[in-house]
Design a protein around this motif. Structure first.
Motif, PDB file in Angstrom:
ATOM      1  N   ARG A 421       0.590  -1.148  -0.079  1.00 21.07           N
ATOM      2  CA  ARG A 421      -0.008  -0.012  -0.025  1.00 21.07           C
ATOM      3  C   ARG A 421       1.401   1.132   0.109  1.00 21.07           C
ATOM      4  N   VAL A 422       0.799   1.478  -0.599  1.00 19.36           N
ATOM      5  CA  VAL A 422       1.103   3.070  -0.486  1.00 19.36           C
ATOM      6  C   VAL A 422       0.311   4.712  -0.287  1.00 19.36           C
ATOM      7  N   ALA A 423       0.843   5.505   0.520  1.00 15.54           N
ATOM      8  CA  ALA A 423       0.835   6.685   1.582  1.00 15.54           C
ATOM      9  C   ALA A 423       1.096   7.997   0.680  1.00 15.54           C
ATOM     10  N   ASP A 424       0.209   7.665  -0.394  1.00 13.16           N
ATOM     11  CA  ASP A 424       0.498   8.887  -1.224  1.00 13.16           C
ATOM     12  C   ASP A 424      -0.155   9.876  -0.591  1.00 13.16           C
ATOM     13  N   ALA A 425       0.122  11.459  -0.694  1.00 10.57           N
ATOM     14  CA  ALA A 425      -0.436  12.540   0.047  1.00 10.57           C
ATOM     15  C   ALA A 425      -1.867  12.188   0.091  1.00 10.57           C
ATOM     16  N   GLU A 426      -2.025  12.842  -1.332  1.00  7.54           N
ATOM     17  CA  GLU A 426      -3.585  12.489  -1.891  1.00  7.54           C
ATOM     18  C   GLU A 426      -4.885  11.471  -0.938  1.00  7.54           C
ATOM     19  N   ARG A 427      -4.286  10.369  -1.386  1.00  7.41           N
ATOM     20  CA  ARG A 427      -5.436   9.522  -0.331  1.00  7.41           C
ATOM     21  C   ARG A 427      -5.353   9.272   1.066  1.00  7.41           C
ATOM     22  N   ASP A 442     -13.869   4.317   2.318  1.00 11.47           N
ATOM     23  CA  ASP A 442     -13.116   3.464   1.402  1.00 11.47           C
ATOM     24  C   ASP A 442     -12.243   3.511   0.998  1.00 11.47           C
ATOM     25  N   ILE A 443     -10.997   4.176   1.479  1.00 16.43           N
ATOM     26  CA  ILE A 443      -9.782   3.936   2.082  1.00 16.43           C
ATOM     27  C   ILE A 443      -9.796   2.740   3.301  1.00 16.43           C
ATOM     28  N   PRO A 444      -9.109   1.856   3.154  1.00 16.70           N
ATOM     29  CA  PRO A 444      -8.042   1.760   4.469  1.00 16.70           C
ATOM     30  C   PRO A 444      -7.502   2.062   4.732  1.00 16.70           C
ATOM     31  N   ASN A 610     -13.447  -1.719  15.964  1.00 16.34           N
ATOM     32  CA  ASN A 610     -14.476  -0.640  16.672  1.00 16.34           C
ATOM     33  C   ASN A 610     -14.016   0.084  15.284  1.00 16.34           C
ATOM     34  N   GLY A 611     -13.410  -0.183  14.655  1.00 13.60           N
ATOM     35  CA  GLY A 611     -13.239   0.913  13.059  1.00 13.60           C
ATOM     36  C   GLY A 611     -12.756   2.414  13.192  1.00 13.60           C
ATOM     37  N   ARG A 612     -12.189   3.014  12.450  1.00  8.77           N
ATOM     38  CA  ARG A 612     -12.335   4.687  12.584  1.00  8.77           C
ATOM     39  C   ARG A 612     -12.752   5.358  12.882  1.00  8.77           C
ATOM     40  N   VAL A 662      -4.394   8.159   8.179  1.00  6.37           N
ATOM     41  CA  VAL A 662      -3.472   7.470   8.952  1.00  6.37           C
ATOM     42  C   VAL A 662      -3.742   7.379  10.333  1.00  6.37           C
ATOM     43  N   GLN A 663      -3.158   6.011  10.260  1.00  8.93           N
ATOM     44  CA  GLN A 663      -2.863   5.750  12.005  1.00  8.93           C
ATOM     45  C   GLN A 663      -1.848   6.725  12.875  1.00  8.93           C
ATOM     46  N   VAL A 664      -3.152   7.330  13.725  1.00  6.04           N
ATOM     47  CA  VAL A 664      -1.802   8.290  14.643  1.00  6.04           C
ATOM     48  C   VAL A 664      -0.529   7.287  15.335  1.00  6.04           C
TER      49      VAL A 664
END
Length: 700
Positions: A421-427, A442-444, A610-612, A662-664
């Motif tokens: 998975r690529v953590a691009d700035a847009e997604r 919609d985005i993991p 529980n979800g984000r 993003v997971q903090v």
């Protein structure tokens, strides 16, 4: 950790131990005890039941350690040493292979059954972020090395807050087996050297082992309690004490009144131990004498004719004897059942009703495990045949290995997906998203549950971060070697997690490099660290070396943390300010960053379950951050720059777990490298004027 009912071994040495000596027989003096067979003692089964109930009740409802495991250790030592003493007295030697074979037949069937069930079922209910450590611990438990696995994790600062695995309780069985084998081997060697040792010789030898192990345990607990808790050699004395109790029986003449009072005092001490002591933080040093001496007192005072008002009468009651017969399996089953419930319900403890269900299910499974599995293997007449035992062990391990293989394949596929998975700035905008929103469903979430634990700073992989117990000054350099300016990143792990953001800053400032000086749970100027004195001493020594290095090399800028949460209150420790003043006097500027929030739970696991968007995974800002930064009260400001990025971790009301997809956090309080990289642009903007003012300092 003693196992099952002794009824099937009436003619065996162990059954002879768990017995009442003939009270009408003439006792020998303490100088020459005589170990002889006698009728079975049902009160020992009741004592096992009490130990098992204490362990289960404290785990299920109280969330503390009870001391019940230590009761098991005493009973095991009582039975073991008496059995070995009888063998040494009758044969003038100790046969280790039959002993080990018998021990394996008693322990392995039920143990491996529970491990196999967990290995095959865990992928369906255990959160994926716990898979890696879960598989490792099942392997360690299968080899009876779980205590050493946890001992190693106990000194790993980043692993100390990890959620318990469904096989974590196997540490006690691992320690028990190791202690039993070590003691048996020691007695065998002593018997071969002494030729025909008398029971008194064995008593002297065992007392020596007891004293040495207890001294080691007290010292180890005082220096590094978290490690000593699982250390086999810090536990041997408990088994030795049980053996000493057995060897002393023939020479102890107690009146009925003494036996009655002593037994009830021991019983009350066992019940009150876990309430009055925080066992998980003080054992197994001298504090462990409380439940162990209490259990020994019950064993000694229960020896002889039944007393009308004695505690042995209560312990020999049918319900307790029955429960004692399944106590080993109850210990095995109660913990994974509890972990399953807490994971599935996402609770931190079981309520009254749920706890009763957990206990009931554990007892039912324990009954059938004891009756169908344990009894089948224990009842065989050829239970001393090592080849059959070894063959059965190999088959059981193969079943566990098959379950782990399937689990590993599934884990590998999940991990590969996350790594690609690529953590691009847009997604994945992270901190750049408006309003610190969690992002789109919609985005993991990135990093995912299989990789989030490893989404940390480079210093851990580069071997540049000092551990809790180490004091040497470790260092790494990041950026161009020929850079004319140096930023020194110093402090504990909360300084470390800013490294990815600083590395992003350096891409805009090629004339700067980062040099790291970091140590777990030890900030710049910290006067205290973890609960272990050895760790505090190491932190003090490390700080001394650090200041010497900083004052001699004089970096252009120091980056560290400015606040810390102490007893729920965010403050600027006095030790921090003292070091800042020393650096300022040397003309070295300091950038002090306000600390990031500390959560009271594993944040990415909460997100997985529980979800984000769940409020269960967020905390109120006022609970983790002071309304006004404590740095505003610091009067000393010379060469000191305070930065506060708390608004990039919390809104005005809440501190979310996921920001901009993003997971903090990758645990309870450490920030992921991915999220930190999204802060690079803002950090560069705020550091720009500080960088411009920084001037290279000539070395003195």
């Amino acid at each position: 950790m003693a196992t099952g009912s002794t009824k099937r071994f009436r003619g065996s040495a162990e059954a002879a131990l768990a017995s009442r000596p003939d009270h009408h027989a003439r006792r020998k003096p303490i100088a020459e005890p005589n170990i002889s067979a006698a009728p079975r003692r049902d009160d020992i089964q009741g004592l096992r039941a009490i130990g098992a109930l204490l362990v289960a009740i404290y785990h299920i409802w109280i969330g503390r350690v009870s001391g019940g495991v230590d009761v098991f250790f005493i009973v095991s030592g009582y039975l073991l040493i008496g059995s070995l003493a009888q063998q040494a007295e009758a044969k003038h030697r100790v046969d280790l292979i039959p002993f080990a074979t018998k021990l394996a037949r008693r322990l392995l069937p039920a143990s491996f059954l529970v491990l196999a069930v967990i290995a095959m079922s865990a992928p369906f209910w255990l959160p994926r972020m716990r898979w890696e450590t879960g598989m490792h611990q099942i392997v360690a438990s299968s080899l009876y090395l779980e205590n050493w696995f946890l001992a190693d994790a106990a000194i790993d600062y980043l692993a100390r807050d990890a959620v318990g695995s469904p096989v974590q309780h196997y540490w006690a069985m691992s320690a028990q087996v190791q202690c039993l084998l070590i003691l048996a081997a020691a007695v065998a060697v002593f018997t071969s050297i002494r030729r025909r040792p008398s029971p008194t010789d064995l008593l002297v030898f065992l007392t020596t082992v007891f004293a040495l192990s207890l001294a080691y345990s007290i010292y180890g607990t005082s220096r590094n309690q978290a490690f000593a808790y699982y250390d086999t050699f810090a536990r041997i004395w408990e088994f030795a004490l049980g053996g000493i109790s057995r060897l002393l029986l023939p020479g102890i003449n107690l009146s009925p009144m003494q036996r009655t009072i002593g037994g009830w005092i021991g019983f009350a001490a066992i019940l009150s131990c876990g309430i009055l002591l925080e066992i998980s933080t003080v054992f197994p040093g001298y504090a462990a004498l409380w439940p162990t001496l209490a259990a020994a007192a019950i064993l000694v005072c229960g020896d002889g004719p039944p007393l009308r008002c004695g505690v042995a009468r209560l312990l020999a009651a049918r319900p307790l004897v029955w429960l004692g017969g399944i106590s080993y399996s109850l210990y095995l089953w109660h913990w994974p059942i509890l972990v399953f419930y807490l994971t599935y319900s996402y609770q931190t403890s079981a309520g009254p009703v749920a706890g009763m269900v957990v206990l009931f299910v554990s007892i039912v499974l324990s009954y059938f495990t004891t009756r169908i599995v344990e009894a089948r293997f224990r009842g065989r007449k050829n239970d001393d045949r090592p080849l059959q035992t070894a063959f059965g062990t190999i088959i059981a391990l193969a079943v566990i290995a098959a379950g782990l293989f399937v689990w590993r394949v599934e884990a590998g596929q999940s991990m590969t997906e996350e790594q690609l998975r690529v953590a691009d700035a847009e997604r994945y905008p992270g901190a750049a998203i408006k309003g610190l929103a969690p992002g789109s469903s919609d985005i993991p979430v990135h990093p995912g549950p299989m990789t989030v634990k490893w989404d940390d700073a480079d210093v851990y992989r580069d071997g540049c971060h000092q551990s809790l117990q180490g004091a040497a000054l470790l260092s790494c350099s990041y950026g161009p070697r020929e850079a004319s300016h140096t930023l020194a990143l110093v402090g504990g792990s909360h300084s470390v997690h800013w490294l990815p953001a600083l590395q992003g800053v350096l891409q805009r400032y090629p004339d700067w490099k980062i040099v790291t000086y970091t140590k777990s749970s030890c900030a710049l100027g910290s006067q205290e660290t973890s609960e272990a004195p050895a760790h505090r001493d190491a932190c003090t020594k490390w700080n001394e070396l650090l200041m010497e290095r900083l004052l001699s090399t004089k970096p252009d800028l120091i980056f560290t943390t400015s606040t810390r949460v102490v007893d729920g209150i965010e403050e600027v420790p006095a030790g921090y300010q003292r070091q800042w003043e020393r650096l300022a006097a040397a003309g070295i500027p300091v950038v002090a960053m306000r600390d990031t929030p500390w959560f009271g739970f594993d944040v990415p696991e909460c997100v997985e379950i529980n979800g984000r968007f769940s409020l269960k995974c967020a905390v109120q800002r006022e609970l983790v951050l002071a309304p006004i930064s404590p740095t505003r009260a610091v009067s000393f400001k010379e060469n000191l720059h305070f930065l506060d990025f708390s608004d990039y971790f919390c809104t005005a009301e809440m501190c979310p777990a996921v920001i901009g997809n993003v997971q903090v956090y990758y645990d309870k309080h450490h920030v992921t490298a991915t999220y930190m990289r999204t802060l690079s642009e803002e950090l560069a903007r705020q550091l720009a004027p500080i960088f411009r003012d920084a001037k290279p300092l000539a070395l003195e």
